[in-house]
Design a protein around this motif. Structure first.
Motif, PDB file in Angstrom:
ATOM      1  N   ILE A 107       0.845  -1.143  -0.031  1.00 42.21           N
ATOM      2  CA  ILE A 107      -0.018   0.076  -0.027  1.00 42.21           C
ATOM      3  C   ILE A 107       0.840   1.308   0.063  1.00 42.21           C
ATOM      4  N   PHE A 108       2.126   1.170   0.846  1.00 39.48           N
ATOM      5  CA  PHE A 108       2.604   2.416   1.006  1.00 39.48           C
ATOM      6  C   PHE A 108       3.980   2.444   0.541  1.00 39.48           C
ATOM      7  N   VAL A 109       4.734   1.509   0.697  1.00 40.36           N
ATOM      8  CA  VAL A 109       6.212   1.530   0.087  1.00 40.36           C
ATOM      9  C   VAL A 109       6.072   1.568  -1.307  1.00 40.36           C
ATOM     10  N   ASN A 110       5.212   0.534  -1.718  1.00 38.81           N
ATOM     11  CA  ASN A 110       5.355   0.188  -3.388  1.00 38.81           C
ATOM     12  C   ASN A 110       4.473   1.093  -3.936  1.00 38.81           C
ATOM     13  N   SER A 111       3.974   2.253  -3.497  1.00 39.79           N
ATOM     14  CA  SER A 111       2.964   3.279  -4.066  1.00 39.79           C
ATOM     15  C   SER A 111       3.648   3.885  -5.194  1.00 39.79           C
ATOM     16  N   PRO A 112       2.926   4.140  -6.188  1.00 34.77           N
ATOM     17  CA  PRO A 112       3.413   4.623  -7.513  1.00 34.77           C
ATOM     18  C   PRO A 112       3.508   6.344  -7.143  1.00 34.77           C
ATOM     19  N   GLY A 165     -24.618   5.007  11.050  1.00 37.52           N
ATOM     20  CA  GLY A 165     -24.110   6.536  11.249  1.00 37.52           C
ATOM     21  C   GLY A 165     -22.693   6.756  10.674  1.00 37.52           C
ATOM     22  N   HIS A 166     -21.856   6.072  10.060  1.00 35.14           N
ATOM     23  CA  HIS A 166     -20.742   6.311   9.644  1.00 35.14           C
ATOM     24  C   HIS A 166     -20.774   5.811   8.164  1.00 35.14           C
ATOM     25  N   PRO A 167     -19.801   6.574   7.322  1.00 33.80           N
ATOM     26  CA  PRO A 167     -19.772   6.297   5.912  1.00 33.80           C
ATOM     27  C   PRO A 167     -18.926   5.142   5.713  1.00 33.80           C
ATOM     28  N   VAL A 168     -19.484   3.972   5.069  1.00 36.83           N
ATOM     29  CA  VAL A 168     -18.782   2.873   4.831  1.00 36.83           C
ATOM     30  C   VAL A 168     -18.358   2.785   3.343  1.00 36.83           C
ATOM     31  N   LYS A 169     -17.101   2.641   2.892  1.00 38.99           N
ATOM     32  CA  LYS A 169     -16.505   2.281   1.682  1.00 38.99           C
ATOM     33  C   LYS A 169     -16.682   0.929   1.411  1.00 38.99           C
ATOM     34  N   VAL A 170     -17.390   0.567   0.394  1.00 42.06           N
ATOM     35  CA  VAL A 170     -17.493  -0.907   0.062  1.00 42.06           C
ATOM     36  C   VAL A 170     -16.878  -1.099  -1.487  1.00 42.06           C
ATOM     37  N   ILE A 171     -16.073  -2.218  -1.303  1.00 42.15           N
ATOM     38  CA  ILE A 171     -15.395  -2.689  -2.345  1.00 42.15           C
ATOM     39  C   ILE A 171     -15.966  -3.974  -3.067  1.00 42.15           C
ATOM     40  N   ASN A 230      -6.259  -5.902  -3.416  1.00 45.03           N
ATOM     41  CA  ASN A 230      -6.521  -4.737  -4.149  1.00 45.03           C
ATOM     42  C   ASN A 230      -6.036  -3.582  -3.537  1.00 45.03           C
ATOM     43  N   THR A 231      -4.557  -3.502  -3.575  1.00 44.60           N
ATOM     44  CA  THR A 231      -4.177  -2.483  -2.968  1.00 44.60           C
ATOM     45  C   THR A 231      -4.325  -0.986  -3.470  1.00 44.60           C
ATOM     46  N   LYS A 232      -4.610  -0.780  -4.832  1.00 40.38           N
ATOM     47  CA  LYS A 232      -4.976   0.370  -5.123  1.00 40.38           C
ATOM     48  C   LYS A 232      -6.285   1.105  -4.686  1.00 40.38           C
ATOM     49  N   LEU A 272      -7.444   0.092  -1.610  1.00 38.15           N
ATOM     50  CA  LEU A 272      -6.855   0.335  -0.075  1.00 38.15           C
ATOM     51  C   LEU A 272      -6.424   1.596   0.131  1.00 38.15           C
ATOM     52  N   ARG A 273      -5.353   1.712  -1.011  1.00 43.32           N
ATOM     53  CA  ARG A 273      -4.558   2.978  -0.731  1.00 43.32           C
ATOM     54  C   ARG A 273      -5.245   4.224  -1.302  1.00 43.32           C
ATOM     55  N   ASN A 274      -6.004   4.213  -2.284  1.00 41.37           N
ATOM     56  CA  ASN A 274      -6.922   5.241  -2.708  1.00 41.37           C
ATOM     57  C   ASN A 274      -7.933   5.741  -1.471  1.00 41.37           C
ATOM     58  N   HIS A 275      -8.459   4.596  -0.657  1.00 45.28           N
ATOM     59  CA  HIS A 275      -9.387   5.065   0.351  1.00 45.28           C
ATOM     60  C   HIS A 275      -8.602   5.739   1.374  1.00 45.28           C
ATOM     61  N   ILE A 276      -7.480   5.198   1.650  1.00 49.80           N
ATOM     62  CA  ILE A 276      -6.482   5.908   2.888  1.00 49.80           C
ATOM     63  C   ILE A 276      -6.202   7.356   2.527  1.00 49.80           C
ATOM     64  N   LEU A 277      -5.707   7.387   1.213  1.00 50.99           N
ATOM     65  CA  LEU A 277      -5.210   8.799   0.899  1.00 50.99           C
ATOM     66  C   LEU A 277      -6.428   9.769   0.893  1.00 50.99           C
ATOM     67  N   ASP A 278      -7.712   9.115   0.357  1.00 50.05           N
ATOM     68  CA  ASP A 278      -8.866  10.173   0.311  1.00 50.05           C
ATOM     69  C   ASP A 278      -9.130  10.589   1.764  1.00 50.05           C
TER      70      ASP A 278
END
Length: 298
Positions: free
Chosen positions: A106-111, A267-273, A283-285, A287-293
């Protein structure tokens, strides 16, 4: 059966064969609850947050344990800090591309460069062989203490960061690390935001009703209520009213079941993949996009 469900089911079947008689909680179902375990665990940190690995000792109800953390990237106190907790049986300090390490992927191999301080936590019992880990997991109190220790280490790191003027801290983790993330929010809530990936608050359900129950001992399955009494922490989580949790769940996850664990986040927003547990971790892309968002918006 779609591919996401297939790979989860296959993983559970292979895991059950590999563990043999050393299934989860086969030796003992006796354990204190998370509140007592957290209160009775001591970890002491001091010093600078320089890039490097920090091996620690934790005084716990099951003896001295060996948590650790690694400061992988340090930009400075004026940058946001991401604290990441690995999944079950990962080796978070192993940065080989072939290693089982979601932090690396997710982090070290990030583009793209992630403009945040990066810290990864290693839970107790994750610095030895899989066989040794399985032996420890036959005791419920070892399992619960492992999680409680990571929670307490997370709090120690946040306390140190806050004392140095870091005012934006994100706690995240996948699967096992997601339970740590949610449990820390339940008992401390000192992180700015929480990003649990493929986890919830009904931890007991993982072992007694999901496909993962193939790895649970017969004795534990026969004493499901006792197991839930120790591991479920939905009530503690719901008492925290802060709008600071941004979970991600897999629609086809056969371990962290969407229909069960989504109730954690009313009551909290849930991201569903559209993934299962195994394909979701790969699906690291997403996961990464969610964290960075979440990082960008908070």
């Amino acid at each position: 059966m779609n591919q996401h469900i297939f790979f989860d089911n296959l993983t559970a079947t292979i895991g059950a064969l590999a563990t043999g008689k050393k299934k989860f909680f086969s030796q003992s179902l006796k354990s204190q609850g998370f509140s007592a375990l957290i209160n009775n665990t001591e970890i002491h940190l001091s010093g600078k947050f320089q890039e490097g690995t920090y091996e620690l000792e934790a005084e716990t109800p099951v003896g001295i344990l060996d948590p650790a953390f690694k400061v992988v990237k340090w930009h400075g106190n004026n940058f946001p800090t991401i604290i990441y907790h690995h999944g079950n049986n990962e080796r978070p300090f192993d940065f080989r591309k072939s290693a089982k390490n979601t932090f690396f992927q997710i982090f070290v191999n990030s583009p793209e460069e992630i403009k945040a301080n990066l810290i990864v936590v290693r839970a107790p019992f994750h610095n030895s062989s899989i066989k040794a880990y399985q032996e420890k997991m036959t005791d419920l109190q070892n399992f619960a203490t492992m999680i409680a220790t990571s929670v307490k280490l997370n709090e120690a790191i946040i306390s140190e960061l806050s004392s140095k003027g870091c005012d934006k801290i994100l706690t995240s983790g996948i699967s096992l690390g997601g339970w740590v993330t949610n449990l820390h929010r339940s008992y401390f809530n000192t992180s700015t935001v929480y990003i649990p990936l493929m986890a919830g608050t009904f931890l007991g359900e993982l072992f007694i009703r999901s496909k993962y129950k193939k790895l649970t001992s017969e004795n534990a399955l026969k004493n499901a209520e006792a197991l839930k009494n120790v591991l479920n922490f939905d009530e503690a989580f719901k008492k925290v009213n802060s709008p600071n949790v941004f979970p991600l769940l897999g629609r086809y996850d056969q371990f962290i079941e969407y229909q069960v664990q989504k109730e954690s986040y009313t009551g909290h927003p849930v991201k569903v993949i559209k993934n299962g547990h195994i394909t979701g971790a790969l699906n690291t892309k997403a996961l990464r996009n969610h964290i960075l968002d979440v990082l960008q918006k908070n």
